[in-house]
Design a protein around this motif. Sequence first.
Motif, PDB file in Angstrom:
ATOM      1  N   SER A   1      12.956 -40.165 -15.884  1.00  0.00           N
ATOM      2  CA  SER A   1      13.001 -39.928 -14.438  1.00  0.00           C
ATOM      3  C   SER A   1      12.915 -38.668 -14.685  1.00  0.00           C
ATOM      4  CB  SER A   1      13.521 -40.816 -13.742  1.00  0.00           C
ATOM      5  OG  SER A   1      14.348 -39.724 -13.743  1.00  0.00           O
TER       6      SER A   1
ATOM      7  N   SER B   1       9.888 -35.853 -16.000  1.00  0.00           N
ATOM      8  CA  SER B   1       8.422 -35.439 -15.465  1.00  0.00           C
ATOM      9  C   SER B   1       7.436 -34.232 -15.938  1.00  0.00           C
ATOM     10  CB  SER B   1       9.697 -34.930 -14.211  1.00  0.00           C
ATOM     11  OG  SER B   1       9.511 -33.692 -13.958  1.00  0.00           O
ATOM     12  N   ARG B   2       7.003 -34.210 -15.627  1.00  0.00           N
ATOM     13  CA  ARG B   2       5.533 -33.423 -15.102  1.00  0.00           C
ATOM     14  C   ARG B   2       6.354 -32.057 -15.275  1.00  0.00           C
ATOM     15  NH1 ARG B   2       2.955 -34.872 -11.588  1.00  0.00           N
ATOM     16  NH2 ARG B   2       1.514 -36.867 -12.396  1.00  0.00           N
TER      17      ARG B   2
ATOM     18  N   SER C   1       0.036 -48.694 -16.082  1.00  0.00           N
ATOM     19  CA  SER C   1       0.507 -47.916 -17.609  1.00  0.00           C
ATOM     20  C   SER C   1       0.672 -49.417 -19.227  1.00  0.00           C
ATOM     21  CB  SER C   1       1.933 -47.502 -17.961  1.00  0.00           C
ATOM     22  OG  SER C   1       2.303 -48.970 -17.679  1.00  0.00           O
TER      23      SER C   1
ATOM     24  N   SER D   1      -1.093 -44.975 -21.634  1.00  0.00           N
ATOM     25  CA  SER D   1       0.050 -44.035 -20.199  1.00  0.00           C
ATOM     26  C   SER D   1       1.142 -44.737 -20.290  1.00  0.00           C
ATOM     27  CB  SER D   1      -0.935 -44.491 -19.516  1.00  0.00           C
ATOM     28  OG  SER D   1      -2.395 -43.586 -19.664  1.00  0.00           O
ATOM     29  N   GLY D   2       2.550 -43.898 -20.392  1.00  0.00           N
ATOM     30  CA  GLY D   2       3.861 -44.614 -19.906  1.00  0.00           C
ATOM     31  C   GLY D   2       3.558 -44.455 -18.437  1.00  0.00           C
ATOM     32  N   GLU D   3       4.898 -44.895 -18.061  1.00  0.00           N
ATOM     33  CA  GLU D   3       5.427 -44.592 -16.421  1.00  0.00           C
ATOM     34  C   GLU D   3       5.622 -42.698 -16.542  1.00  0.00           C
ATOM     35  OE1 GLU D   3       6.235 -46.837 -14.168  1.00  0.00           O
ATOM     36  OE2 GLU D   3       5.446 -48.135 -16.204  1.00  0.00           O
ATOM     37  N   GLU D   4       5.965 -42.325 -17.820  1.00  0.00           N
ATOM     38  CA  GLU D   4       6.542 -40.795 -17.449  1.00  0.00           C
ATOM     39  C   GLU D   4       5.372 -39.712 -19.348  1.00  0.00           C
ATOM     40  OE1 GLU D   4       9.216 -40.791 -15.143  1.00  0.00           O
ATOM     41  OE2 GLU D   4       7.514 -39.290 -15.921  1.00  0.00           O
ATOM     42  N   ALA D   5       5.260 -41.263 -20.048  1.00  0.00           N
ATOM     43  CA  ALA D   5       4.445 -40.737 -20.990  1.00  0.00           C
ATOM     44  C   ALA D   5       2.927 -40.192 -21.058  1.00  0.00           C
ATOM     45  CB  ALA D   5       4.825 -41.554 -21.809  1.00  0.00           C
ATOM     46  N   LEU D   6       3.042 -38.918 -21.492  1.00  0.00           N
ATOM     47  CA  LEU D   6       1.450 -38.666 -20.996  1.00  0.00           C
ATOM     48  C   LEU D   6       0.491 -39.097 -22.498  1.00  0.00           C
ATOM     49  CD1 LEU D   6       1.513 -36.109 -18.945  1.00  0.00           C
ATOM     50  CD2 LEU D   6       0.494 -38.330 -18.054  1.00  0.00           C
ATOM     51  N   PRO D   7      -0.315 -39.568 -22.979  1.00  0.00           N
ATOM     52  CA  PRO D   7      -0.794 -39.031 -24.423  1.00  0.00           C
ATOM     53  C   PRO D   7      -1.803 -38.026 -24.731  1.00  0.00           C
ATOM     54  CG  PRO D   7      -1.860 -40.427 -23.288  1.00  0.00           C
ATOM     55  CD  PRO D   7      -1.353 -40.096 -21.997  1.00  0.00           C
ATOM     56  N   TYR D   8      -1.302 -37.688 -25.775  1.00  0.00           N
ATOM     57  CA  TYR D   8      -1.888 -36.546 -26.222  1.00  0.00           C
ATOM     58  C   TYR D   8      -3.304 -36.508 -27.502  1.00  0.00           C
ATOM     59  CZ  TYR D   8      -2.940 -31.771 -28.313  1.00  0.00           C
ATOM     60  OH  TYR D   8      -3.725 -30.244 -28.959  1.00  0.00           O
TER      61      TYR D   8
END
Lengths: 474, 613
Positions: free
Chosen positions: A7, A10-11, A186, A218-225
């Motif tokens: 958690s 976060s962004r 996700s 896409s994860g709960e938190e991870a963002l793909p680059y």
Amino acid sequence: MFIGKNSELSRRAFLRRSSQLAAMGAASSYAMGLAGIGEAAAFSSAGGYKALVCIFLYGGNDHGNTLIPFDADNYASYSSIRGGGGAQEGGGIALSRASLANTVLTTPQDQALTDGITYALAPTMARMKSRFDQGSLAPLLNVGPLVAPMTRAQFDNGSVPAPPKLFSHNDQQSTWQSSQPEGALSGWGGRMADLAQSSNTNSMFTAINASGNAVFLSGEEALPYRVSPSGATLVRPLDRNRLYNSSDAASALDTIMRSASGHVFAADFVDVNNRSLEFGAFINDALDNSTVNTDFGSENALAAQLRTVAQLIGARGSVGVTRQVFLVGMGGFDNHDGLIGQHEGLLSQLDFAMDAFYQATQELGVADQVTTFTASDFGRTLASNGDGSDHGWGGHHFILGGAVNGGRFYGRAPHVSVDTADQVGRGRLLPDTSVDEYSSTLAQWFGVSQSELPSVSPNIGRFASPDLGFMQPS
Amino acid sequence: MQSKTFSETLVGSDSGLPEPLNNEAVDAGSPDTGPALPRMAGIGAAALATAACGGGGEQTPPTAGAPPVVGAPPAPEVLAPQNDAEASRFLLQAGFASSAPAIAQVSDQGYEAWLDSQMSVPSDGTAYDFFESRGYNEVDSNRYYNITRVADYMVWSQLMSGNNSLRKRFALALSEFFVVSLNGINQVWRSQAIGAYWDLLNQHAFGNFRDLIEDITLNPAMGTFLNTRGNQKADPSTGRVPDENYGREIMQLYSIGLFELQLDGTQRLSGGEPIETYTNEDVTGIAKVFTGYDFDYTDIGFTTEVGGTRQIPDAEYAFKPMTADASRWRFPRNQDFHSSEEKSFLGLTIPAGTNASDSLTLALDHVFNHANVAPFFSKQMIQRLVTSNPSPAYVQRVASVFENNGSGTRGDLGAVYKAILLDDEALDPSGVTNPGFGKLREPILRFVQLGRTFGMRSISGNWAIPDLADTASELGQSPLRSPSVFNFFRPTYFPTNSVTSDNNLLAPEFQIVDETSVAGYINLMERAVNTTTFNFSDVELDYSEEVAIADDSLALVDRLDLLLTADQLSADVRNTIQSAIDSVAIGNDDDRLRRVHIGVLLTMASTDYLIQK
């Protein structure tokens, strides 16, 4: 800084890290001091660098002409069902038996496939046959999305739920990638990235998309680059610090690209702008210092994506990562027509690209540390519609890598039939192995602990084992 | 259900994020309207309510048993723009670009009268006309019959120039619903084939859905794209059955979608679960209808190719509906390839032995009359024109017009188009400051807006703008060039892990937004604004009116703000742009032009522009 709990990734933290990245300059390779004290119970990054590479075949790959029954009896059934009248020459959408002679896969002594099937790979996949012979390639037979193990009778009477929206491209692409139809929040690649992020110095590069927006990463938190086949795309006027010959205008562009009004969409758009601006030069700098000599050919879009992946893996020290998940893809597999001809061409490109990529991992000395696997919306009907096949369900896929227990078959070979209990009509396969078992096996190799597997593969608890055995024990 | 303000949600807060708003939430009556029919205001009124009540507005769930709003929509509350910004905003919803003359016209005539006059303007050129006039229908050493780039030229010429822009705007939206892609039609004269498809979308854009879906079904490009062409009846001896591609997609994408919908676009539930509209048996059944068709070669001549012996048919074949009469095919047959089986789907049974034409009529009538069509189609058209997240009430008002245009006709597309644009939810200026209203402009519309605002013209007349779908170096999107039948983006897409998803909103156009495409867009626009590089060597833009005021940076910003964004640039962004313009000293007209280029590019890079409110 402790980055233990998901958690906290976060962004806001993401942007904070990115601004630190920028503050220290993006011109040279370096590591940012974000020592990750991960949750040891959830994930293990022991064993050095590891990467998973998902090759998604968009449209629904015709498994029937990818792994073809070669032994006389089963070939005759195949030829009959696919419009060749049972003849050795094939016909309809059946390949000729002679064309398969060079790609026959020898079944290991200790294995016996259903009905004594011997498989051959498609004629244009000779390189993958070599990898099978060397023990680096493992076919996984009749795998597809399942909510729970299911018999034909249970499918027919609805007593066990089937995945929703079967046979619909976009929903099955989503289901394969996330275990949920279109609208999923996700994907399992992203959920693995969630757990792996804390092992990475620069966690923003845990999930790399070389293909196009897809829920897989896409994860709960991870963002793909997102990268292109030529690496990160820089905003040219900012890179040159001149917009229409004005550096003031270039500065203004930078300011404007980073500013959002009060609108929800503006906030999200600016997030993407920020990541693009913050990470582009850094990634390209890392790629510039990464040499991969393996020939990836030309005019092969999948190979181009995989070359970029190979270069990024070569640059993993500069990029600052220990665990990564990549997505690459190729389209054109929805062969309702023109199956003969078009499909072989696609498989030829797939064969070349996978082999080149494997060679590149050998060149980089990470062949045992990179595992590549295929996925697709669905398999297809075994029966023909005249010149092609229609949407199916279960299909055959491949896992390739130095850590793969290759040269043998996994999953259960389906009968070559349109009316046995492992079919749901016209030779559409009722999967015997689930995508959750597939993903959990990969996840365990990747470092996900047993206790965390359900967070990656949500249905795994209903299946006998989370490990299909196609990865060598670490 | 409580409503929350969006102001706390900016730039990625997640802990402390307000309760997401639900599209189905209703306000028992918005604070500012009078005796209008009860309006289910969704996001809009919730934001207003919060502003009024200070964080925690009241919302009342819909009363059980309240009668649904059906029939003719309420008369629009705003008949004409109150100012130039409202006029410009309307022009940008209805068409491709705004202009001072059009602002004056719509202010003078009022919204509806202006729409009526624009919608009835006859076409000054079709795709066919373009190909004919540029010599692209000729069989010569250029081998136009085997290339795709002239189709790109054609569609850019259509979008960038000529009259009929409202019709073309709606046709573009239709092309993203009834998708056929140049990338997937491997047939002779493929450029002309997609041109024929474009022409039929335009022909029916303000006509009737039933006519449109029939012409689409029989169109040669569609026949190739989704395999109706050459699809044969079953052959039990080989086990061959009809190709299911068109049968599936005509239901899933072109008419009813996957789940049963209420008239307001929300899902019907049974025991709390959505209800699938069709099963695989329905697909197998309807697939039989689309059998026995091939290209109609009646009166089609042949020309020998240059440097070879192949016989090239006239391009006109691609403009004729396919036929099930095998005697009219290129290689005539005296058999019937249409399925004579009983065809059962969606509760309809077409008796065995029914011929192709009657089967088609019965099937299309049945699909057309399905209760899902109105909401499924209407909601997506609202998304293409106005906002990604229409309230259910807005969808219902438009869907009601689809079901009955007020004169008893079902499927009146012109009426639907007007209903979308004249609805209070589109016109109400409060939408401009509503953080959940509007849409991300798709890249095609941004580029076309540049062209139409600044009088793009083709130097050669060929409109030689290529396919611009490359993500890293171009727009990431190009008209009629979808990568699949699913368009460049799905109607229900939203970016995961985002403010959008935290607020339960949809954002279809975000499906092509990523770290590569946002940079590619800026790079493309840098070159497009001053028409440099080979992509734009055949076109030029006319900035003469902007150059004339370029010495006055404030006047220039004002003009660009009004024309490009309908005055939606924030004060900070305006100031930034003005300063950048002022940084270029004025020596001559080249400097003035640079000031204009800077102003245009900076405006079109701003999210105040990119998000169309």
